[in-house]
Design a protein around this motif. Structure first.
Motif, mmCIF file in Angstrom:
data_model
loop_
_atom_site.group_PDB
_atom_site.id
_atom_site.type_symbol
_atom_site.label_atom_id
_atom_site.label_comp_id
_atom_site.label_asym_id
_atom_site.label_seq_id
_atom_site.Cartn_x
_atom_site.Cartn_y
_atom_site.Cartn_z
ATOM 1 N N UNK A 157 5.990 -11.390 22.861
ATOM 2 C CA UNK A 157 4.794 -11.944 23.524
ATOM 3 C C UNK A 157 3.969 -12.808 22.574
ATOM 4 N N UNK A 158 3.203 -13.713 23.140
ATOM 5 C CA UNK A 158 2.319 -14.556 22.333
ATOM 6 C C UNK A 158 1.437 -13.687 21.454
ATOM 7 N N UNK A 159 1.237 -14.163 20.245
ATOM 8 C CA UNK A 159 0.385 -13.513 19.251
ATOM 9 C C UNK A 159 0.929 -12.153 18.793
ATOM 10 N N UNK A 160 2.223 -11.904 19.003
ATOM 11 C CA UNK A 160 2.825 -10.639 18.562
ATOM 12 C C UNK A 160 3.958 -10.846 17.547
ATOM 13 N N UNK A 161 4.121 -12.082 17.072
ATOM 14 C CA UNK A 161 5.222 -12.378 16.147
ATOM 15 C C UNK A 161 5.116 -11.594 14.843
ATOM 16 N N UNK A 162 3.919 -11.506 14.290
ATOM 17 C CA UNK A 162 3.759 -10.783 13.017
ATOM 18 C C UNK A 162 4.143 -9.322 13.182
ATOM 19 N N UNK A 163 3.663 -8.678 14.227
ATOM 20 C CA UNK A 163 4.004 -7.265 14.457
ATOM 21 C C UNK A 163 5.508 -7.094 14.630
ATOM 22 N N UNK A 165 7.958 -9.113 13.550
ATOM 23 C CA UNK A 165 8.640 -9.353 12.277
ATOM 24 C C UNK A 165 8.431 -8.205 11.303
ATOM 25 N N UNK A 166 7.225 -7.655 11.249
ATOM 26 C CA UNK A 166 6.967 -6.515 10.364
ATOM 27 C C UNK A 166 7.897 -5.348 10.723
ATOM 28 N N UNK A 167 8.057 -5.098 12.017
ATOM 29 C CA UNK A 167 8.943 -4.027 12.467
ATOM 30 C C UNK A 167 10.389 -4.312 12.052
ATOM 31 N N UNK A 168 10.849 -5.537 12.291
ATOM 32 C CA UNK A 168 12.236 -5.892 11.965
ATOM 33 C C UNK A 168 12.502 -5.818 10.461
ATOM 34 N N UNK A 169 11.598 -6.400 9.670
ATOM 35 C CA UNK A 169 11.805 -6.389 8.225
ATOM 36 C C UNK A 169 11.617 -4.986 7.649
ATOM 37 N N UNK A 170 10.901 -4.123 8.344
ATOM 38 C CA UNK A 170 10.732 -2.738 7.923
ATOM 39 C C UNK A 170 12.004 -1.920 8.054
ATOM 40 N N UNK A 171 12.955 -2.395 8.823
ATOM 41 C CA UNK A 171 14.215 -1.682 9.026
ATOM 42 C C UNK A 171 15.205 -1.886 7.879
ATOM 43 N N UNK A 172 14.984 -2.860 7.070
ATOM 44 C CA UNK A 172 15.947 -3.168 6.023
ATOM 45 C C UNK A 172 17.126 -3.944 6.595
ATOM 46 N N UNK A 173 17.955 -4.451 5.717
ATOM 47 C CA UNK A 173 19.115 -5.236 6.153
ATOM 48 C C UNK A 173 20.119 -4.324 6.837
ATOM 49 N N UNK A 174 20.688 -4.821 7.922
ATOM 50 C CA UNK A 174 21.655 -4.032 8.682
ATOM 51 C C UNK A 174 22.524 -4.964 9.516
ATOM 52 N N UNK A 175 23.597 -4.436 10.034
ATOM 53 C CA UNK A 175 24.504 -5.209 10.875
ATOM 54 C C UNK A 175 24.147 -5.051 12.339
ATOM 55 N N UNK A 176 24.990 -5.612 13.186
ATOM 56 C CA UNK A 176 24.796 -5.502 14.618
ATOM 57 C C UNK A 176 24.485 -6.834 15.253
ATOM 58 N N UNK A 177 24.280 -6.774 16.523
ATOM 59 C CA UNK A 177 23.967 -7.955 17.326
ATOM 60 C C UNK A 177 22.489 -7.911 17.682
#
Length: 182
Positions: A157-163, A165-177
């Motif tokens: 959603x608009x204005x939610x990119x930082x949240x 991205x923070x969640x995604x980068x908090x997971x660490x590098x990983x595989x998958x689709x």
């Protein structure tokens, strides 16, 4: 993950965007048009279904443009209800998944034809994936116009990119689709 598995996931992803758009619409909404020249959601779905049934029926053994297809009629608004449209939508996608699910890596370099033009299976798959993404994007866009400020976002959603991205980068590098988390 291999190409075929990733491609199937991409097709499922685009189907899900349509499904999630339809969930926000009613019977009248699927017939809404911006102007007389525009297509409505019902028409775009009818065209997609016609294309899917033609391209994926006997995918490896018959030309992808079937003699029984009446493409020009796909642009006539004839679905009487949202449920009728969704039934056709499901039939088209089922035809696609029935055709691509059994494919193996060695099938990708086989030759097929669309309108008598020779192409490799991998190129035909890529062609259809791009075509369907184009039209599903139209469906989603028309849905946003119809629902306006009540539209529920199908992506970040608009204005939610930082949240996000923070969640995604908090997971660490990983595989998958990328669709695995949706």
């Amino acid at each position: 993950m291999n190409y075929l598995e990733g491609t199937r996931k991409q097709f499922y992803y685009y189907k899900s965007l349509g499904d999630r758009t339809f969930a926000q619409l009613n019977n009248e909404d699927i017939h809404w048009k911006y102007n007389s020249y525009s297509n409505n959601i019902s028409i775009v779905v009818k065209h997609l279904v016609g294309n899917m049934l033609s391209r994926w029926t006997n995918f490896l053994s018959e030309d992808g443009e079937k003699k029984w297809r009446q493409r020009d009629r796909e642009f006539e608004d004839s679905y009487l209800s949202k449920s009728e449209m969704i039934t056709a939508w499901e039939k088209g996608w089922q035809c696609l998944f029935d055709a691509i699910t059994p494919l193996k890596a060695e099938d990708l370099n086989r030759t097929i034809y669309i309108r008598n033009q020779e192409q490799f299976v991998i190129d035909a798959i890529n062609r259809q994936l791009a075509h369907y993404a184009y039209h599903v994007g139209q469906i989603v866009f028309i849905g946003t116009l119809i629902k306006n400020n009540t539209w529920k976002s199908l992506s970040i959603p608009k204005n939610q990119s930082k949240n996000y991205n923070d969640q995604k980068f908090g997971q660490g590098k990983h595989g998958g689709h990328f669709t695995d988390d949706l």
